[in-house]
Design an enzyme around this catalytic site. Structure first.
Site, PDB file in Angstrom:
ATOM      1  N   GLY A 129       0.841  -1.189   0.000  1.00  0.00           N
ATOM      2  CA  GLY A 129       0.000   0.000   0.000  1.00  0.00           C
ATOM      3  C   GLY A 129       0.875   1.237   0.000  1.00  0.00           C
ATOM      4  N   GLU A 364      -4.622   7.763  -2.702  1.00  0.00           N
ATOM      5  CA  GLU A 364      -3.613   8.775  -3.049  1.00  0.00           C
ATOM      6  C   GLU A 364      -2.756   9.156  -1.839  1.00  0.00           C
ATOM      7  OE1 GLU A 364      -2.736  10.007  -5.887  1.00  0.00           O
ATOM      8  OE2 GLU A 364      -4.355   9.520  -7.265  1.00  0.00           O
TER       9      GLU A 364
END
Length: 378
Positions: A129, A364
Protein backbone atom coordinates in the site's frame (compact mmCIF):
# COMPACT_ATOMS: atom_id res chain seq x y z
CA UNK A 1 -7.88 33.91 -4.12
CA UNK A 2 -9.97 35.43 -6.91
CA UNK A 3 -11.03 33.31 -9.86
CA UNK A 4 -10.95 34.58 -13.43
CA UNK A 5 -14.10 35.06 -15.48
CA UNK A 6 -13.21 32.00 -17.54
CA UNK A 7 -12.76 29.89 -14.41
CA UNK A 8 -16.07 31.06 -13.02
CA UNK A 9 -17.78 30.23 -16.32
CA UNK A 10 -16.27 26.74 -16.39
CA UNK A 11 -17.15 26.14 -12.75
CA UNK A 12 -20.75 27.22 -13.28
CA UNK A 13 -21.14 25.07 -16.40
CA UNK A 14 -19.89 21.96 -14.61
CA UNK A 15 -21.98 22.83 -11.54
CA UNK A 16 -25.13 23.04 -13.65
CA UNK A 17 -24.38 19.68 -15.27
CA UNK A 18 -23.60 18.02 -11.94
CA UNK A 19 -26.74 19.29 -10.26
CA UNK A 20 -28.93 18.28 -13.21
CA UNK A 21 -27.29 15.06 -14.43
CA UNK A 22 -25.46 13.64 -11.39
CA UNK A 23 -27.09 14.67 -8.11
CA UNK A 24 -30.65 13.42 -8.87
CA UNK A 25 -29.39 10.00 -10.01
CA UNK A 26 -26.59 9.41 -7.52
CA UNK A 27 -28.83 7.51 -5.04
CA UNK A 28 -29.90 5.07 -7.77
CA UNK A 29 -26.31 4.51 -8.93
CA UNK A 30 -25.29 3.97 -5.33
CA UNK A 31 -27.93 1.36 -4.63
CA UNK A 32 -27.43 -0.42 -7.95
CA UNK A 33 -23.62 -0.18 -7.99
CA UNK A 34 -24.09 1.33 -11.44
CA UNK A 35 -21.41 2.91 -13.61
CA UNK A 36 -23.09 6.01 -15.13
CA UNK A 37 -21.79 5.74 -18.70
CA UNK A 38 -24.16 8.37 -20.08
CA UNK A 39 -23.14 10.90 -17.45
CA UNK A 40 -19.49 10.24 -18.28
CA UNK A 41 -20.19 10.98 -21.94
CA UNK A 42 -21.71 14.29 -20.92
CA UNK A 43 -18.69 15.16 -18.78
CA UNK A 44 -16.40 14.23 -21.66
CA UNK A 45 -18.28 16.68 -23.88
CA UNK A 46 -17.64 19.36 -21.25
CA UNK A 47 -13.92 18.60 -21.44
CA UNK A 48 -13.69 17.14 -17.93
CA UNK A 49 -11.54 14.18 -19.03
CA UNK A 50 -8.59 16.31 -20.12
CA UNK A 51 -8.62 19.54 -18.13
CA UNK A 52 -4.83 20.05 -18.08
CA UNK A 53 -4.05 18.34 -21.40
CA UNK A 54 -2.99 20.69 -24.22
CA UNK A 55 -5.53 21.28 -26.95
CA UNK A 56 -3.26 19.64 -29.53
CA UNK A 57 -3.92 16.33 -27.74
CA UNK A 58 -7.66 16.83 -27.42
CA UNK A 59 -7.65 18.40 -23.98
CA UNK A 60 -8.98 21.68 -22.60
CA UNK A 61 -5.52 23.21 -22.16
CA UNK A 62 -6.29 24.56 -18.70
CA UNK A 63 -4.53 24.25 -15.32
CA UNK A 64 -4.67 22.48 -11.96
CA UNK A 65 -6.64 25.23 -10.27
CA UNK A 66 -9.36 24.76 -12.88
CA UNK A 67 -9.12 21.00 -12.42
CA UNK A 68 -9.73 21.50 -8.69
CA UNK A 69 -12.80 23.61 -9.46
CA UNK A 70 -14.17 21.00 -11.86
CA UNK A 71 -13.60 18.06 -9.50
CA UNK A 72 -15.26 19.88 -6.61
CA UNK A 73 -18.38 20.43 -8.70
CA UNK A 74 -18.51 16.86 -10.03
CA UNK A 75 -18.04 15.49 -6.51
CA UNK A 76 -20.83 17.72 -5.24
CA UNK A 77 -23.04 15.83 -7.68
CA UNK A 78 -21.62 12.33 -7.13
CA UNK A 79 -18.44 11.29 -5.36
CA UNK A 80 -17.80 8.08 -7.28
CA UNK A 81 -18.03 9.79 -10.65
CA UNK A 82 -15.55 12.41 -9.54
CA UNK A 83 -13.06 9.69 -8.56
CA UNK A 84 -13.09 8.08 -12.00
CA UNK A 85 -12.63 11.52 -13.62
CA UNK A 86 -9.89 12.44 -11.17
CA UNK A 87 -7.82 9.32 -11.85
CA UNK A 88 -8.06 9.86 -15.59
CA UNK A 89 -6.84 13.45 -15.25
CA UNK A 90 -4.18 12.66 -12.70
CA UNK A 91 -2.29 10.37 -12.55
CA UNK A 92 -3.09 8.83 -15.98
CA UNK A 93 -3.02 11.95 -18.16
CA UNK A 94 -0.44 13.71 -16.01
CA UNK A 95 2.07 10.88 -16.35
CA UNK A 96 1.67 10.67 -20.11
CA UNK A 97 1.96 14.44 -20.49
CA UNK A 98 5.23 14.54 -18.57
CA UNK A 99 6.91 11.26 -19.54
CA UNK A 100 5.07 9.90 -22.58
CA UNK A 101 6.63 9.86 -26.03
CA UNK A 102 4.94 11.71 -28.87
CA UNK A 103 3.60 8.42 -30.21
CA UNK A 104 2.21 7.50 -26.77
CA UNK A 105 0.54 10.88 -26.46
CA UNK A 106 -1.15 10.46 -29.81
CA UNK A 107 -2.21 6.86 -29.18
CA UNK A 108 -3.19 7.01 -25.50
CA UNK A 109 -3.30 10.53 -24.10
CA UNK A 110 -5.45 12.07 -26.83
CA UNK A 111 -8.27 9.48 -26.60
CA UNK A 112 -8.31 9.83 -22.80
CA UNK A 113 -8.42 13.63 -22.97
CA UNK A 114 -11.29 13.48 -25.46
CA UNK A 115 -13.20 11.10 -23.20
CA UNK A 116 -12.97 8.06 -25.46
CA UNK A 117 -10.84 6.23 -22.89
CA UNK A 118 -11.23 6.08 -19.12
CA UNK A 119 -7.81 5.88 -17.50
CA UNK A 120 -6.58 3.85 -14.53
CA UNK A 121 -3.44 3.70 -12.41
CA UNK A 122 -2.15 0.35 -11.17
CA UNK A 123 0.46 0.70 -8.44
CA UNK A 124 -1.02 -0.87 -5.27
CA UNK A 125 -0.78 -4.62 -4.71
CA UNK A 126 -2.38 -6.89 -2.08
CA UNK A 127 0.74 -6.72 0.09
CA UNK A 128 1.81 -3.19 -0.95
CA UNK A 129 0.00 0.00 0.00
CA UNK A 130 1.93 2.97 1.30
CA UNK A 131 5.28 1.19 0.77
CA UNK A 132 5.29 1.43 -3.01
CA UNK A 133 8.88 0.20 -3.26
CA UNK A 134 7.95 -3.41 -2.43
CA UNK A 135 6.15 -4.38 -5.62
CA UNK A 136 6.06 -7.99 -6.85
CA UNK A 137 4.45 -7.55 -10.27
CA UNK A 138 7.08 -8.21 -12.91
CA UNK A 139 7.62 -7.09 -16.49
CA UNK A 140 10.02 -9.28 -18.50
CA UNK A 141 11.33 -8.31 -21.92
CA UNK A 142 10.46 -10.88 -24.57
CA UNK A 143 11.63 -9.81 -28.00
CA UNK A 144 9.68 -6.74 -29.04
CA UNK A 145 7.27 -7.06 -26.09
CA UNK A 146 7.15 -6.97 -22.33
CA UNK A 147 5.20 -9.68 -20.49
CA UNK A 148 3.63 -8.60 -17.19
CA UNK A 149 2.58 -10.94 -14.39
CA UNK A 150 1.23 -10.06 -10.97
CA UNK A 151 -1.75 -8.84 -8.98
CA UNK A 152 -2.86 -5.22 -8.60
CA UNK A 153 -5.28 -4.27 -5.83
CA UNK A 154 -7.83 -1.46 -5.28
CA UNK A 155 -7.59 -0.23 -8.88
CA UNK A 156 -10.05 2.55 -9.63
CA UNK A 157 -11.76 1.88 -13.00
CA UNK A 158 -10.11 -1.53 -13.24
CA UNK A 159 -13.40 -2.87 -14.59
CA UNK A 160 -14.65 0.09 -16.63
CA UNK A 161 -11.35 1.68 -17.64
CA UNK A 162 -9.77 1.29 -21.07
CA UNK A 163 -6.07 1.77 -20.35
CA UNK A 164 -3.87 1.91 -17.27
CA UNK A 165 -0.45 3.10 -16.26
CA UNK A 166 1.01 0.01 -14.58
CA UNK A 167 4.11 0.02 -12.39
CA UNK A 168 6.06 -3.26 -12.49
CA UNK A 169 9.50 -4.59 -11.58
CA UNK A 170 11.96 -4.97 -14.46
CA UNK A 171 15.08 -5.49 -12.31
CA UNK A 172 14.42 -7.24 -9.01
CA UNK A 173 17.91 -6.54 -7.68
CA UNK A 174 17.76 -2.78 -8.17
CA UNK A 175 15.17 -1.85 -5.52
CA UNK A 176 13.31 1.36 -6.33
CA UNK A 177 15.45 1.79 -9.43
CA UNK A 178 14.26 -1.53 -10.75
CA UNK A 179 10.66 -0.42 -11.30
CA UNK A 180 9.28 0.67 -14.67
CA UNK A 181 6.03 2.15 -15.96
CA UNK A 182 3.92 0.80 -18.82
CA UNK A 183 0.77 1.69 -20.68
CA UNK A 184 -1.45 -1.38 -20.55
CA UNK A 185 -4.76 -1.66 -22.43
CA UNK A 186 -7.45 -3.38 -20.39
CA UNK A 187 -9.94 -6.08 -21.28
CA UNK A 188 -12.16 -3.29 -22.63
CA UNK A 189 -9.69 -2.99 -25.51
CA UNK A 190 -9.39 -6.74 -25.94
CA UNK A 191 -6.36 -7.47 -23.74
CA UNK A 192 -6.84 -11.01 -22.45
CA UNK A 193 -3.94 -10.60 -20.04
CA UNK A 194 -5.87 -7.96 -18.06
CA UNK A 195 -8.18 -10.07 -15.92
CA UNK A 196 -10.66 -8.59 -13.46
CA UNK A 197 -10.42 -11.00 -10.52
CA UNK A 198 -13.15 -9.23 -8.60
CA UNK A 199 -14.87 -5.89 -8.20
CA UNK A 200 -14.73 -4.87 -4.55
CA UNK A 201 -17.94 -4.52 -2.53
CA UNK A 202 -17.16 -1.17 -0.92
CA UNK A 203 -18.54 1.08 1.78
CA UNK A 204 -19.25 3.85 -0.74
CA UNK A 205 -18.51 5.35 -4.15
CA UNK A 206 -20.50 2.60 -5.83
CA UNK A 207 -20.66 4.45 -9.16
CA UNK A 208 -16.91 4.00 -9.53
CA UNK A 209 -15.57 0.46 -9.62
CA UNK A 210 -12.57 -0.62 -7.56
CA UNK A 211 -11.11 -3.89 -8.79
CA UNK A 212 -8.45 -6.47 -8.15
CA UNK A 213 -6.60 -7.10 -11.40
CA UNK A 214 -4.66 -10.21 -12.32
CA UNK A 215 -2.02 -9.60 -14.96
CA UNK A 216 -1.56 -13.03 -16.52
CA UNK A 217 1.09 -13.21 -19.24
CA UNK A 218 -0.10 -9.72 -20.12
CA UNK A 219 1.84 -8.84 -23.27
CA UNK A 220 2.39 -5.22 -24.31
CA UNK A 221 4.66 -3.81 -27.03
CA UNK A 222 8.02 -2.44 -25.91
CA UNK A 223 6.92 0.99 -27.14
CA UNK A 224 4.40 0.99 -24.28
CA UNK A 225 7.25 1.47 -21.81
CA UNK A 226 6.91 5.00 -20.39
CA UNK A 227 10.26 6.75 -20.20
CA UNK A 228 13.17 4.42 -19.56
CA UNK A 229 13.50 1.19 -17.61
CA UNK A 230 14.06 1.96 -13.95
CA UNK A 231 12.09 5.21 -13.94
CA UNK A 232 8.83 3.68 -12.70
CA UNK A 233 9.14 4.72 -9.08
CA UNK A 234 9.95 8.31 -10.02
CA UNK A 235 7.11 8.35 -12.53
CA UNK A 236 4.62 6.96 -10.01
CA UNK A 237 5.52 9.58 -7.40
CA UNK A 238 5.52 12.44 -9.90
CA UNK A 239 1.76 12.46 -10.27
CA UNK A 240 0.93 12.33 -6.58
CA UNK A 241 1.01 16.10 -6.04
CA UNK A 242 -1.69 16.64 -8.64
CA UNK A 243 -3.62 13.60 -7.49
CA UNK A 244 -3.68 14.83 -3.91
CA UNK A 245 -4.94 18.22 -5.02
CA UNK A 246 -7.71 16.43 -6.89
CA UNK A 247 -8.70 14.23 -3.94
CA UNK A 248 -8.79 17.28 -1.69
CA UNK A 249 -11.08 19.04 -4.14
CA UNK A 250 -13.35 16.01 -4.31
CA UNK A 251 -13.60 15.96 -0.53
CA UNK A 252 -14.65 19.58 -0.42
CA UNK A 253 -17.28 18.98 -3.11
CA UNK A 254 -18.88 16.06 -1.28
CA UNK A 255 -18.80 17.83 2.07
CA UNK A 256 -20.23 21.00 0.54
CA UNK A 257 -23.28 19.08 -0.66
CA UNK A 258 -23.71 17.57 2.79
CA UNK A 259 -23.50 20.98 4.41
CA UNK A 260 -26.02 22.46 1.96
CA UNK A 261 -28.48 19.68 2.82
CA UNK A 262 -27.97 20.32 6.53
CA UNK A 263 -28.44 24.09 6.20
CA UNK A 264 -31.63 23.68 4.16
CA UNK A 265 -33.00 21.21 6.70
CA UNK A 266 -32.07 23.44 9.64
CA UNK A 267 -33.97 26.33 8.10
CA UNK A 268 -37.13 24.25 7.67
CA UNK A 269 -37.16 21.94 10.69
CA UNK A 270 -38.78 23.51 13.73
CA UNK A 271 -38.13 22.69 17.35
CA UNK A 272 -39.36 24.56 20.44
CA UNK A 273 -41.28 26.98 18.26
CA UNK A 274 -38.53 28.06 15.85
CA UNK A 275 -36.36 26.76 13.03
CA UNK A 276 -33.49 24.78 14.51
CA UNK A 277 -30.93 26.99 12.76
CA UNK A 278 -31.95 29.65 15.28
CA UNK A 279 -30.70 27.45 18.10
CA UNK A 280 -27.11 28.35 18.87
CA UNK A 281 -25.97 24.74 19.14
CA UNK A 282 -27.03 24.07 15.56
CA UNK A 283 -26.03 27.46 14.18
CA UNK A 284 -22.52 27.32 15.61
CA UNK A 285 -22.03 23.78 14.32
CA UNK A 286 -22.93 24.85 10.79
CA UNK A 287 -20.84 28.01 11.02
CA UNK A 288 -17.79 26.01 12.03
CA UNK A 289 -18.36 23.56 9.17
CA UNK A 290 -18.61 26.37 6.63
CA UNK A 291 -15.44 27.98 7.94
CA UNK A 292 -13.39 24.79 7.91
CA UNK A 293 -14.64 23.92 4.44
CA UNK A 294 -13.58 27.29 3.07
CA UNK A 295 -10.17 26.91 4.70
CA UNK A 296 -9.78 23.50 3.03
CA UNK A 297 -10.74 24.96 -0.34
CA UNK A 298 -8.15 27.72 0.00
CA UNK A 299 -5.40 25.21 0.87
CA UNK A 300 -6.29 23.26 -2.27
CA UNK A 301 -6.30 26.36 -4.46
CA UNK A 302 -2.95 27.44 -3.02
CA UNK A 303 -1.32 24.08 -3.79
CA UNK A 304 -2.85 24.05 -7.28
CA UNK A 305 -1.60 27.58 -7.97
CA UNK A 306 1.93 26.61 -6.92
CA UNK A 307 1.84 23.61 -9.27
CA UNK A 308 0.53 25.78 -12.10
CA UNK A 309 3.43 28.18 -11.50
CA UNK A 310 5.91 25.33 -11.76
CA UNK A 311 6.93 25.63 -8.12
CA UNK A 312 7.42 22.71 -5.71
CA UNK A 313 4.24 21.91 -3.80
CA UNK A 314 4.75 18.47 -2.28
CA UNK A 315 4.25 19.80 1.25
CA UNK A 316 1.38 22.09 0.28
CA UNK A 317 -0.44 19.33 -1.62
CA UNK A 318 -0.03 17.01 1.38
CA UNK A 319 -1.36 19.69 3.72
CA UNK A 320 -4.31 20.34 1.43
CA UNK A 321 -5.24 16.67 1.16
CA UNK A 322 -4.78 16.02 4.87
CA UNK A 323 -6.87 18.98 6.00
CA UNK A 324 -9.53 18.71 3.28
CA UNK A 325 -10.20 15.00 3.65
CA UNK A 326 -10.35 15.01 7.44
CA UNK A 327 -12.45 18.18 7.41
CA UNK A 328 -14.82 16.61 4.89
CA UNK A 329 -15.56 13.62 7.10
CA UNK A 330 -16.12 15.92 10.08
CA UNK A 331 -18.48 18.13 8.07
CA UNK A 332 -20.46 15.13 6.82
CA UNK A 333 -20.73 13.80 10.36
CA UNK A 334 -21.93 17.19 11.62
CA UNK A 335 -24.48 17.33 8.81
CA UNK A 336 -25.86 13.95 9.85
CA UNK A 337 -26.02 15.16 13.45
CA UNK A 338 -28.02 18.20 12.33
CA UNK A 339 -30.66 16.01 10.73
CA UNK A 340 -30.71 13.62 13.68
CA UNK A 341 -32.39 10.32 12.83
CA UNK A 342 -33.20 11.49 9.31
CA UNK A 343 -29.49 11.93 8.64
CA UNK A 344 -28.94 8.25 9.33
CA UNK A 345 -31.46 6.85 6.85
CA UNK A 346 -31.18 6.54 3.09
CA UNK A 347 -34.24 8.72 2.46
CA UNK A 348 -31.81 11.62 2.81
CA UNK A 349 -28.46 11.80 0.95
CA UNK A 350 -26.19 12.35 3.93
CA UNK A 351 -25.47 8.73 4.80
CA UNK A 352 -24.46 8.11 1.16
CA UNK A 353 -22.17 11.15 1.06
CA UNK A 354 -20.63 10.14 4.38
CA UNK A 355 -19.85 6.70 2.96
CA UNK A 356 -18.47 8.20 -0.24
CA UNK A 357 -16.17 10.69 1.45
CA UNK A 358 -14.54 8.30 3.92
CA UNK A 359 -12.10 6.77 1.43
CA UNK A 360 -10.58 10.15 0.65
CA UNK A 361 -8.41 9.80 3.77
CA UNK A 362 -7.01 6.57 2.33
CA UNK A 363 -6.37 6.70 -1.42
CA UNK A 364 -3.61 8.77 -3.05
CA UNK A 365 -1.74 8.44 0.25
CA UNK A 366 -3.31 8.00 3.67
CA UNK A 367 -3.57 10.81 6.20
CA UNK A 368 -0.63 9.26 8.02
CA UNK A 369 1.50 9.39 4.85
CA UNK A 370 0.59 13.06 4.39
CA UNK A 371 1.79 13.76 7.93
CA UNK A 372 5.08 12.03 7.18
CA UNK A 373 5.56 14.18 4.08
CA UNK A 374 4.74 17.36 5.97
CA UNK A 375 7.04 16.42 8.85
CA UNK A 376 9.97 15.82 6.47
CA UNK A 377 9.46 19.29 5.02
CA UNK A 378 9.53 21.06 8.39
Amino acid sequence: MLLTEDQLMIRDAVRAFAQEQLWPYAPTWDKGHTFPAEAHRGLAELGAYGICVPEEYGGAGLNYLTLALVLEEIAAGDGGTSTAISVTNCPFNAILMRYGSEAQKQQWLAPAARGDYLGAFALTEPQVGSDASSLRTTAVRDGSDYVLNGVKQFITSGQNGHAAVVIAVTDRDAGKRGMSAFIVPTHKLGNAGWQVARVEDKLGQHSSDTAQINLVDCRVPAENLIGEEGEGYKIALSALEGGRIGIGAQSVGMARSALEVAIAYAKERESFGTAIINHQAVAFRLAECATRLEAARQLIWHAASLRDAGRPCLKEAAMAKLFATETAEAVCSAAIQTLGGYGYVSDFPLERIYRDVRVCQIYEGTSEVQKIIITRAL
